[in-house]
Write a protein that holds these residues in place. Structure first.
Motif, PDB file in Angstrom:
ATOM      1  N   GLN A 271      49.588   0.742  53.848  1.00  0.00           N
ATOM      2  CA  GLN A 271      51.035   0.886  53.868  1.00  0.00           C
ATOM      3  C   GLN A 271      51.650   0.623  52.499  1.00  0.00           C
ATOM      4  O   GLN A 271      51.125  -0.132  51.684  1.00  0.00           O
ATOM      5  CB  GLN A 271      51.659  -0.093  54.876  1.00  0.00           C
ATOM      6  CG  GLN A 271      51.395   0.269  56.328  1.00  0.00           C
ATOM      7  CD  GLN A 271      52.177  -0.637  57.277  1.00  0.00           C
ATOM      8  OE1 GLN A 271      52.207  -1.843  57.104  1.00  0.00           O
ATOM      9  NE2 GLN A 271      52.805  -0.039  58.275  1.00  0.00           N
TER      10      GLN A 271
ATOM     11  N   LEU B  56      56.678  -3.096  52.312  1.00  0.00           N
ATOM     12  CA  LEU B  56      57.366  -3.395  53.559  1.00  0.00           C
ATOM     13  C   LEU B  56      58.867  -3.519  53.315  1.00  0.00           C
ATOM     14  O   LEU B  56      59.306  -3.991  52.265  1.00  0.00           O
ATOM     15  CB  LEU B  56      56.832  -4.687  54.170  1.00  0.00           C
ATOM     16  CG  LEU B  56      55.370  -4.678  54.643  1.00  0.00           C
ATOM     17  CD1 LEU B  56      55.003  -6.003  55.295  1.00  0.00           C
ATOM     18  CD2 LEU B  56      55.117  -3.525  55.622  1.00  0.00           C
TER      19      LEU B  56
ATOM     20  N   GLU C 185      58.271   2.436  56.708  1.00  0.00           N
ATOM     21  CA  GLU C 185      58.353   2.298  58.166  1.00  0.00           C
ATOM     22  C   GLU C 185      58.234   3.648  58.860  1.00  0.00           C
ATOM     23  O   GLU C 185      57.502   3.798  59.849  1.00  0.00           O
ATOM     24  CB  GLU C 185      59.664   1.612  58.533  1.00  0.00           C
ATOM     25  CG  GLU C 185      59.801   0.194  57.986  1.00  0.00           C
ATOM     26  CD  GLU C 185      61.209  -0.369  58.143  1.00  0.00           C
ATOM     27  OE1 GLU C 185      62.070   0.356  58.711  1.00  0.00           O
ATOM     28  OE2 GLU C 185      61.452  -1.497  57.694  1.00  0.00           O
ATOM     29  N   GLN C 186      58.946   4.652  58.346  1.00  0.00           N
ATOM     30  CA  GLN C 186      58.958   5.949  59.020  1.00  0.00           C
ATOM     31  C   GLN C 186      57.642   6.694  58.865  1.00  0.00           C
ATOM     32  O   GLN C 186      57.176   7.349  59.806  1.00  0.00           O
ATOM     33  CB  GLN C 186      60.123   6.790  58.490  1.00  0.00           C
ATOM     34  CG  GLN C 186      61.479   6.218  58.886  1.00  0.00           C
ATOM     35  CD  GLN C 186      62.646   7.032  58.361  1.00  0.00           C
ATOM     36  OE1 GLN C 186      62.514   7.790  57.395  1.00  0.00           O
ATOM     37  NE2 GLN C 186      63.794   6.887  58.994  1.00  0.00           N
TER      38      GLN C 186
ATOM     39  N   SER D  82      54.696   5.313  58.524  1.00  0.00           N
ATOM     40  CA  SER D  82      53.707   4.608  59.347  1.00  0.00           C
ATOM     41  C   SER D  82      53.898   4.907  60.829  1.00  0.00           C
ATOM     42  O   SER D  82      52.920   5.137  61.560  1.00  0.00           O
ATOM     43  CB  SER D  82      53.810   3.095  59.107  1.00  0.00           C
ATOM     44  OG  SER D  82      53.590   2.778  57.749  1.00  0.00           O
TER      45      SER D  82
END
Length: 339
Positions: free
Chosen positions: A177, A180, A186-187, A189
């Motif tokens: 990733q 954070l 986020e999108q 992942s």
């Protein structure tokens, strides 16, 4: 027609068409004489990048090319992943009398601070959207970005087809990733996992996600301890740099990176070469030139009271405050189009 060249030719053709429509002649310095002033001529702007990496350097080049075509004076700054420096650069642009500021956010949650720091300048967030898009305001602050939910979804669709062809409906994955807290981390992942689920693949993590901050060396260091003692069927990375870090880690362990699918996002030069070499299974083209061009054009449109996508082929969301530059999947079948 190669995609990277095609994007530049489209931008040049659009600019030429606009300038031709303005009428008048030019003096020996290329300044418009007679007729109306060329769109953008005389405006000053600053592009502030979160950092200067391969992708954002391409975005910067696209912005400067568009500025040259539009007659805009464009400066650029590197905030070195420091929100404080970013805000200082915004203040400096305001004090210098810039008409607009183009911002590649360090932290998507600080968009409102950036808008406030900009004062009367027009604000265009480029590549990274605010975490709360309600801060965007018609005629004042907008975003030129790509829909990150589609980038991860393309990865998931590719992997689903890959495993279905092998008769597998259950897989284990390792995920690398990015930083954070960033919306696109986020999108990307979440959407890859949604695509796998939507396409009938039960995907479980072979280990907790590895947060490598979009960095190749970090990815290599973090994934290396898992190789050889963890069972997994694929490696999913939020960008090409981390995917290539995984490739290097596998090679360092004497493992064949072509034996499992490794997928990335961005279609960087190195990522494209890795697909040609067979070490990267696929990537997703994020149009850095297009985002840079679209950001400068959106800023000019804001200043002139036009729709932010005026003069482009890009679509906007329902509010008209977000301009979408589309993602495109890149596989061994079409990689030659992206060289």
């Amino acid at each position: 027609m190669k995609k990277r060249l095609f994007a530049g030719l489209i931008a040049s053709a659009m600019m030429a068409s606009m300038l031709a429509g303005c009428g008048g002649s030019s003096d020996s310095n290329g300044n418009a004489q007679g007729g109306d002033k060329a769109s953008g001529d005389g405006y000053s702007m600053t592009l502030i990048m979160s950092l200067r990496d391969e992708f954002l350097s391409t975005l910067e080049a696209g912005s400067k090319s568009a500025a040259d075509e539009l007659g805009v004076t464009l400066a650029s700054q590197d905030a070195q992943n420091d929100t404080g420096k970013m805000l200082q650069f915004i203040e400096s642009a305001k004090n210098a009398g810039d008409d607009a500021v183009l911002i590649n956010l360090v932290d998507a949650a600080t968009a409102q601070q950036c808008i406030e720091a900009a004062g009367d300048m027009k604000v265009v967030f480029v590549n990274r959207a605010p975490s709360d898009t309600s801060v965007l305001e018609a005629g004042k602050s907008v975003a030129v970005v790509s829909n990150e939910n589609t980038s991860g979804y393309y990865q998931g669709e590719f992997l689903a087809n890959y495993f279905k062809d092998k008769g597998k409906t259950e897989i284990k994955y390792l995920m690398l990733q990015g930083t954070l807290g960033l919306v696109h981390t986020e999108q990307r992942s979440a959407s890859v996992l949604k695509a796998l689920e939507d396409n009938g693949i039960k995907a479980t993590q072979a280990a907790a996600p590895l947060v490598a901050d979009y960095d190749r060396a970090n990815a290599m260091d973090m994934i290396s301890p898992l190789l050889g003692n963890t069972e997994f069927d694929c490696i999913i990375a939020n960008n090409d740099a981390m995917a290539l870090g995984a490739v290097e880690a596998l090679k360092a362990k004497g493992m064949d990176p072509t034996s499992i699918p490794i997928v990335g996002i961005d279609a960087t030069v190195d990522g494209i070469q890795a697909i040609k070499d067979g070490t990267l299974a696929m990537t997703v083209f994020q149009d850095a030139n297009g985002q840079g061009y679209g950001a400068v054009k959106a800023a000019v449109n804001l200043i002139e009271g036009k729709a932010i996508n005026d003069g482009t082929d890009y679509e906007t969301d329902e509010t008209g405050n977000i301009c979408w530059v589309p993602f495109e999947p890149v596989t061994p079948d079409n990689v030659a189009d992206y060289e």
